[in-house]
Motif scaffolding. Structure first.
Motif, PDB file in Angstrom:
ATOM      1  N   HIS A  13       0.849  -1.198   0.000  1.00 27.55           N
ATOM      2  CA  HIS A  13       0.000   0.000   0.000  1.00 27.55           C
ATOM      3  C   HIS A  13       0.883   1.245   0.000  1.00 27.55           C
ATOM      4  O   HIS A  13       2.108   1.141   0.034  1.00 27.55           O
ATOM      5  N   GLY A  53      -1.182  -0.579  -5.850  1.00 23.91           N
ATOM      6  CA  GLY A  53      -2.634  -0.567  -6.018  1.00 23.91           C
ATOM      7  C   GLY A  53      -3.075   0.751  -6.626  1.00 23.91           C
ATOM      8  O   GLY A  53      -2.722   1.821  -6.126  1.00 23.91           O
ATOM      9  N   SER A 109      -5.790  -2.405 -10.312  1.00 22.66           N
ATOM     10  CA  SER A 109      -7.065  -1.926  -9.762  1.00 22.66           C
ATOM     11  C   SER A 109      -7.826  -3.110  -9.161  1.00 22.66           C
ATOM     12  O   SER A 109      -7.647  -4.265  -9.570  1.00 22.66           O
ATOM     13  N   ALA A 110      -8.706  -2.780  -8.212  1.00 18.45           N
ATOM     14  CA  ALA A 110      -9.519  -3.820  -7.578  1.00 18.45           C
ATOM     15  C   ALA A 110     -10.392  -4.506  -8.630  1.00 18.45           C
ATOM     16  O   ALA A 110     -10.629  -5.717  -8.563  1.00 18.45           O
ATOM     17  N   PRO A 122      -5.766  -7.737  -4.828  1.00 18.50           N
ATOM     18  CA  PRO A 122      -6.236  -6.419  -4.371  1.00 18.50           C
ATOM     19  C   PRO A 122      -7.094  -6.631  -3.129  1.00 18.50           C
ATOM     20  O   PRO A 122      -7.974  -7.502  -3.119  1.00 18.50           O
ATOM     21  N   HIS A 123      -6.855  -5.848  -2.076  1.00 16.78           N
ATOM     22  CA  HIS A 123      -7.374  -6.229  -0.777  1.00 16.78           C
ATOM     23  C   HIS A 123      -7.530  -5.003   0.108  1.00 16.78           C
ATOM     24  O   HIS A 123      -6.654  -4.706   0.912  1.00 16.78           O
ATOM     25  N   SER A 124      -8.637  -4.300  -0.035  1.00  9.32           N
ATOM     26  CA  SER A 124      -8.760  -2.979   0.573  1.00  9.32           C
ATOM     27  C   SER A 124      -9.004  -3.008   2.086  1.00  9.32           C
ATOM     28  O   SER A 124      -9.786  -2.231   2.602  1.00  9.32           O
ATOM     29  N   GLY A 129      -6.143   0.971  -1.910  1.00  3.23           N
ATOM     30  CA  GLY A 129      -5.328   0.238  -2.887  1.00  3.23           C
ATOM     31  C   GLY A 129      -4.452  -0.833  -2.267  1.00  3.23           C
ATOM     32  O   GLY A 129      -3.465  -1.254  -2.878  1.00  3.23           O
ATOM     33  N   MET A 144      -2.858  -4.346  -1.147  1.00  5.40           N
ATOM     34  CA  MET A 144      -2.763  -5.627  -1.844  1.00  5.40           C
ATOM     35  C   MET A 144      -2.044  -6.630  -0.944  1.00  5.40           C
ATOM     36  O   MET A 144      -1.160  -6.260  -0.171  1.00  5.40           O
TER      37      MET A 144
END
Ligand SMILES: [Zn+2]
Length: 262
Positions: free
Chosen positions: A92, A115, A159-160, A178-180, A185, A187
């Motif tokens: 991030h 991200g 991108s997600a 991707p893992h908010s 953003g 990851m």
């Protein structure tokens, strides 16, 4: 003798600051299986990971600005010439994960991947609102206010909407998810039985191998939901956070159950 609450708090803060600022730089080999070698580089409790596989070198995260020479020294000590690192993936865009990215991109031509959801944060050189999760975090927050890193452009933004990206794109095995759960953003990178989770969770200051809620988290519910998604990946056995760690998946599952019970 029982210490007054104010003194206790001061002690905890001093200890926390010392753990972040005064710990000795160290390189630790996490895996050396012949096919793959992974080394953790710890400078002031900000972890960078170097993964070597298929003749490629991947750096995960970039630490704090100003620590470039300390990371370089640990790389060389571990037999890694920074000029041979092909690319870096940032979990991030916070200052302690993206802080030296501009340096490594400029000096060594390392491609920086991050991200897309953190692009505006990166353009603002890491200047964002943080949400402290404890008293110690509030004091840490005061020391971080206004701090920025040299801005840079991502060579590849994920991108997600793109979903999971296979590391085959970069000649390696593994995935970028991707893992908010920490920033828009954020990851998680999974390689073999390892998950590199950034600030999705951290280790304890006094007990590095014990999973703990990160100092800064704006949406704890979303964070816990995201942690459970990684726990559900049965091939993952070891979690490697941005600060302290590592810990086994079973310890994270125990942490999560305790949090949900509260
Ligand atoms: Zn962070």
């Amino acid at each position: 003798m029982e210490l007054p609450f104010g003194l206790k708090r001061l002690f905890v803060v001093a200890l926390t600051m010392c753990c972040f600022g005064c710990s000795a730089d160290k390189a630790v080999v996490i895996e050396d299986s012949g096919d793959r070698r992974i080394v953790r580089l710890d400078v002031a409790s900000a972890n960078i990971y170097i993964v070597e596989e298929n003749g490629k070198r991947l750096m995960i995260d970039a630490g704090n600005p100003g620590d470039e020479d300390r990371y370089e020294a640990l790389m060389r000590e571990s037999g890694i010439d920074p000029a041979t690192i092909d690319f870096a993936i940032l979990t991030h865009g916070h200052i302690d994960h993206a802080g030296t990215a501009a340096f490594f991109q400029d000096r060594y031509g390392i491609q920086i991947i991050g991200g897309a959801g953190d692009q505006s944060m990166i353009e603002a050189a890491g200047d964002v609102d943080l949400c402290p999760t404890s008293v110690v975090a509030e004091l840490l927050h005061m020391t971080l206010k206004g701090k920025q890193y040299p801005a840079f452009e991502l060579d590849r933004g994920i991108s997600a909407a793109e979903g999971i990206v296979d590391l085959a794109e970069f000649g390696m095995t593994g995935k970028v998810i991707p893992h908010s759960g920490h920033t828009p953003g954020s990851m998680v990178i999974t390689i073999g039985s390892h998950a590199f989770v950034g600030d999705l969770i951290r280790g304890g200051v006094l007990r590095p191998e014990v999973p703990t809620t990160h100092f800064f988290m704006c949406d704890l519910e979303e964070n816990r939901r995201r942690i459970s998604e990684i726990i559900a990946l049965h091939e993952i056995r070891y979690w490697h956070p941005g600060h302290f760690g590592p810990f086994p998946s079973s310890a994270v599952a125990q942490y999560l159950a305790q949090q949900l019970d509260k």
